[in-house]
Design an enzyme around this catalytic site. Structure first.
Site, PDB file in Angstrom:
ATOM      1  N   ALA A  79      46.352  49.970  35.947  1.00  0.00           N
ATOM      2  CA  ALA A  79      47.897  49.352  36.078  1.00  0.00           C
ATOM      3  C   ALA A  79      48.920  49.225  34.904  1.00  0.00           C
ATOM      4  O   ALA A  79      48.951  49.205  33.949  1.00  0.00           O
ATOM      5  CB  ALA A  79      47.646  47.649  36.132  1.00  0.00           C
ATOM      6  N   SER A 106      48.133  53.170  40.118  1.00  0.00           N
ATOM      7  CA  SER A 106      47.350  52.655  41.125  1.00  0.00           C
ATOM      8  C   SER A 106      48.813  51.439  41.532  1.00  0.00           C
ATOM      9  O   SER A 106      49.985  51.810  41.704  1.00  0.00           O
ATOM     10  CB  SER A 106      47.152  51.262  39.502  1.00  0.00           C
ATOM     11  N   GLN A 129      46.658  54.571  44.740  1.00  0.00           N
ATOM     12  CA  GLN A 129      45.442  54.191  44.928  1.00  0.00           C
ATOM     13  C   GLN A 129      45.854  52.417  45.150  1.00  0.00           C
ATOM     14  O   GLN A 129      47.256  51.720  44.967  1.00  0.00           O
ATOM     15  CB  GLN A 129      45.063  53.279  43.619  1.00  0.00           C
ATOM     16  N   TYR A 131      44.759  48.874  46.894  1.00  0.00           N
ATOM     17  CA  TYR A 131      43.773  47.553  47.195  1.00  0.00           C
ATOM     18  C   TYR A 131      44.202  46.972  48.674  1.00  0.00           C
ATOM     19  O   TYR A 131      44.941  46.852  48.559  1.00  0.00           O
ATOM     20  CB  TYR A 131      43.818  46.270  46.441  1.00  0.00           C
ATOM     21  N   THR A 157      40.335  51.218  46.771  1.00  0.00           N
ATOM     22  CA  THR A 157      39.168  50.495  45.632  1.00  0.00           C
ATOM     23  C   THR A 157      38.269  49.920  45.727  1.00  0.00           C
ATOM     24  O   THR A 157      38.907  48.780  46.731  1.00  0.00           O
ATOM     25  CB  THR A 157      40.120  49.556  44.039  1.00  0.00           C
ATOM     26  N   ARG A 166      36.958  38.354  32.598  1.00  0.00           N
ATOM     27  CA  ARG A 166      38.404  39.444  31.291  1.00  0.00           C
ATOM     28  C   ARG A 166      38.483  38.568  30.033  1.00  0.00           C
ATOM     29  O   ARG A 166      39.179  38.011  29.781  1.00  0.00           O
ATOM     30  CB  ARG A 166      39.404  40.391  31.765  1.00  0.00           C
ATOM     31  N   LYS A 223      37.150  54.379  45.923  1.00  0.00           N
ATOM     32  CA  LYS A 223      36.725  54.640  44.702  1.00  0.00           C
ATOM     33  C   LYS A 223      36.364  53.087  44.042  1.00  0.00           C
ATOM     34  O   LYS A 223      36.520  51.959  44.348  1.00  0.00           O
ATOM     35  CB  LYS A 223      38.309  54.893  44.077  1.00  0.00           C
ATOM     36  N   HIS A 247      34.940  50.436  37.681  1.00  0.00           N
ATOM     37  CA  HIS A 247      36.151  50.605  37.286  1.00  0.00           C
ATOM     38  C   HIS A 247      36.253  50.528  35.416  1.00  0.00           C
ATOM     39  O   HIS A 247      36.956  49.205  34.884  1.00  0.00           O
ATOM     40  CB  HIS A 247      36.320  49.346  37.333  1.00  0.00           C
ATOM     41  N   ARG A 250      35.755  46.783  33.976  1.00  0.00           N
ATOM     42  CA  ARG A 250      36.323  45.743  34.362  1.00  0.00           C
ATOM     43  C   ARG A 250      35.440  44.693  35.003  1.00  0.00           C
ATOM     44  O   ARG A 250      36.000  43.475  35.422  1.00  0.00           O
ATOM     45  CB  ARG A 250      37.599  46.592  34.545  1.00  0.00           C
ATOM     46  N   ASP A 276      34.560  58.534  37.369  1.00  0.00           N
ATOM     47  CA  ASP A 276      35.799  58.259  36.091  1.00  0.00           C
ATOM     48  C   ASP A 276      34.689  57.435  34.768  1.00  0.00           C
ATOM     49  O   ASP A 276      33.782  55.869  36.078  1.00  0.00           O
ATOM     50  CB  ASP A 276      36.899  57.157  36.357  1.00  0.00           C
ATOM     51  N   GLY A 277      35.733  57.122  33.840  1.00  0.00           N
ATOM     52  CA  GLY A 277      33.874  56.182  33.141  1.00  0.00           C
ATOM     53  C   GLY A 277      33.822  56.879  31.448  1.00  0.00           C
ATOM     54  O   GLY A 277      32.746  56.999  32.073  1.00  0.00           O
ATOM     55  N   GLY A 278      34.583  56.610  30.100  1.00  0.00           N
ATOM     56  CA  GLY A 278      34.359  56.844  29.374  1.00  0.00           C
ATOM     57  C   GLY A 278      34.694  58.431  28.906  1.00  0.00           C
ATOM     58  O   GLY A 278      33.629  58.571  28.354  1.00  0.00           O
ATOM     59  N   ARG A 280      35.943  60.914  27.307  1.00  0.00           N
ATOM     60  CA  ARG A 280      36.806  61.140  25.765  1.00  0.00           C
ATOM     61  C   ARG A 280      36.733  62.181  25.266  1.00  0.00           C
ATOM     62  O   ARG A 280      37.567  62.710  24.572  1.00  0.00           O
ATOM     63  CB  ARG A 280      36.285  60.350  25.081  1.00  0.00           C
TER      64      ARG A 280
HETATM   65  C1  FNR Z   1      42.117  50.106  35.436  1.00  0.00           C
HETATM   66  N1  FNR Z   1      41.298  50.431  36.026  1.00  0.00           N
HETATM   67  C2  FNR Z   1      42.157  50.301  38.084  1.00  0.00           C
HETATM   68  N2  FNR Z   1      41.444  50.743  39.023  1.00  0.00           N
HETATM   69  C3  FNR Z   1      42.032  50.729  40.152  1.00  0.00           C
HETATM   70  O1  FNR Z   1      41.705  51.342  40.530  1.00  0.00           O
HETATM   71  N3  FNR Z   1      42.975  49.709  40.064  1.00  0.00           N
HETATM   72  C4  FNR Z   1      44.127  49.899  38.569  1.00  0.00           C
HETATM   73  O2  FNR Z   1      44.927  49.213  39.056  1.00  0.00           O
HETATM   74  C5  FNR Z   1      43.134  49.754  37.940  1.00  0.00           C
HETATM   75  N4  FNR Z   1      43.803  49.011  36.587  1.00  0.00           N
HETATM   76  C6  FNR Z   1      43.291  49.315  35.332  1.00  0.00           C
HETATM   77  C7  FNR Z   1      44.082  49.005  34.320  1.00  0.00           C
HETATM   78  C8  FNR Z   1      43.553  49.567  32.472  1.00  0.00           C
HETATM   79  C9  FNR Z   1      44.243  48.828  31.599  1.00  0.00           C
HETATM   80  C10 FNR Z   1      41.897  50.211  32.690  1.00  0.00           C
HETATM   81  C11 FNR Z   1      41.601  50.905  31.705  1.00  0.00           C
HETATM   82  C12 FNR Z   1      41.391  50.540  33.893  1.00  0.00           C
HETATM   83  C13 FNR Z   1      39.988  52.003  36.495  1.00  0.00           C
HETATM   84  C14 FNR Z   1      40.470  53.334  36.099  1.00  0.00           C
HETATM   85  O3  FNR Z   1      40.673  53.207  37.292  1.00  0.00           O
HETATM   86  C15 FNR Z   1      39.328  53.589  36.144  1.00  0.00           C
HETATM   87  O4  FNR Z   1      38.408  53.275  36.684  1.00  0.00           O
HETATM   88  C16 FNR Z   1      38.319  53.173  35.223  1.00  0.00           C
HETATM   89  O5  FNR Z   1      39.876  52.948  33.333  1.00  0.00           O
HETATM   90  C17 FNR Z   1      37.724  54.791  34.228  1.00  0.00           C
HETATM   91  O6  FNR Z   1      37.286  54.353  33.253  1.00  0.00           O
HETATM   92  P1  FNR Z   1      37.947  54.943  31.306  1.00  0.00           P
HETATM   93  O7  FNR Z   1      38.512  56.338  31.701  1.00  0.00           O
HETATM   94  O8  FNR Z   1      38.980  53.375  30.626  1.00  0.00           O
HETATM   95  O9  FNR Z   1      36.672  54.883  30.650  1.00  0.00           O
END
Ligand code: FNR
Length: 350
Positions: A79, A106, A129, A131, A157, A166, A223, A247, A250, A276-278, A280
């Protein structure tokens, strides 16, 4: 200082961003156990390289829903890119187009989807993406906006029936966008296009997916799905792809690391599985491919690049990962991403 890794981009971004924006990006739910686990799980996986299979070059390219991309690294939806840089998602789109990979925009973008598409131009493979919203007419209008912009897939998502807790955002009292920034895709559809104009739907179910399936011809990617039983159900409901994700830690804290959920999901279905996730490092991409992922997504690294150096920073992050992936393939004895096999990965106890 010229950054030479995603981690160094994060340090630069941290120096540049206001505290609330850095925390919003870096943070996660509750105790952030899953935020850390996503990265730590990759460290627990080690590579077992093959040797003497030399090739003059490596082929990093792959295809997704008929579109060729230059590497199996996508930009996951995040976002509010204008929190990181005034050009926001337009800068991100230009970088993704130059890198030749997919941008999943997003729904909570601070630039309308049509303008993101225009900025990326004909070269950009753009997905949207979504919602699913409580008001069907709003969901339909969003899908129409995505279709009109030329998006080639819908990423729905499904891990957010309610919003994660958060704590960093609560401490920073970050509940609204700064003056002048809006969830532009919501314009004219809900409320004042502020953060609260996007609703979470606690009653979200497979019926919502069925209905969406009937509304659009676009491939649907779910997702935020982690369980192999849900993966099987998704195929029964006509879903075209899965993005295994928590996510970025989050939403549900203490959820398993995303990479730890990939192998079972990939074994359960025949449709493309993304994760996705981590992620790097290029070696992380190799590990995900070895466990059955077709491609990976990056979330925070894109925003670190954007905050540090705008469009150029996003492109630098993508090119760093491309270089790392290329080296990792060479060093594991793979001439292409298709040659990455499950025997290249071992799990160790830390
Ligand atoms: C997200 N993510 C996310 N996912 C989604 O489906 N819609 C969204 O609007 C957002 N917004 C969003 C904002 C921010 C600041 C972050 C960090 C993450 C989740 C994103 O798509 C993804 O799943 C994770 O960020 C992947 O993990 P890494 O690469 O950040 O570790």
């Amino acid at each position: 200082m010229m950054p030479f890794s995603v981690r160094e981009f994060e340090a630069l971004a941290r120096d540049r961003l206001p505290r609330y924006a850095y925390d919003f990006i870096a943070g996660g739910a509750d105790d952030e156990v899953t935020v850390r686990a996503n990265e730590q799980a990759f460290a627990r996986l080690r590579l077992l390289p093959r040797v003497l299979r030399g090739q003059p070059g490596r082929d990093l390219g792959t295809t997704l829903f008929g579109a060729g991309i230059t590497m199996p690294v996508l930009l996951s939806p995040t976002a509010f890119h204008r929190l990181a840089d005034p050009a926001g998602e337009q800068a991100t789109a230009r970088a993704a187009a130059k890198a030749g990979t997919v941008l999943i925009a997003s729904m909570a973008s601070t630039v309308p989807i049509g303008d993101i598409a225009t900025a990326g131009g004909a070269d950009l493979v753009l997905w949207f993406q979504l919602y699913i919203q409580p008001d069907q007419a709003v969901t339909d209008a969003l899908v129409k906006r995505a279709e009109d912009a030329g998006c080639r897939a819908l990423v729905v998502t499904v891990d957010s029936p309610v919003l994660g807790w958060r704590q960093r955002d609560h401490h920073n009292e970050f509940h609204d966008l700064p003056a002048g920034l809006y969830c532009e895709n919501m314009r004219g559809l809900a409320g004042d296009s502020g953060v609260r104009s996007i609703a979470m739907v606690p009653e979200l179910s497979w019926e919502h997916i069925d209905r969406l399936r009937q509304t659009t011809e676009l491939p649907i990617v779910l997702k935020g799905l982690m369980h192999p039983a849900d993966a099987v159900t998704a195929v029964e409901h006509g879903v075209s792809g899965l993005l295994v994700s928590n996510h970025g830690g989050r939403q549900l804290d203490t959820a398993v690391a995303a990479i730890d959920a990939v192998a079972d999901v990939a074994a359960a279905v025949d449709i493309p599985v993304l994760m996705d996730g981590g992620v790097r490092r290029g070696t992380d991409v190799v590990k995900a491919l070895a466990l059955g992922a077709h491609a990976v997504g990056i979330g925070r690294p894109v925003l670190w690049g954007l905050a540090a150096r705008g469009e150029e920073g996003v492109l630098d992050v993508l090119e760093l990962l491309r270089g790392e992936l290329d080296r990792a393939l060479a060093l594991t004895g793979c001439a292409s991403v298709r040659q990455v096999t499950s025997d290249l990965v071992r799990e160790v106890r830390c």
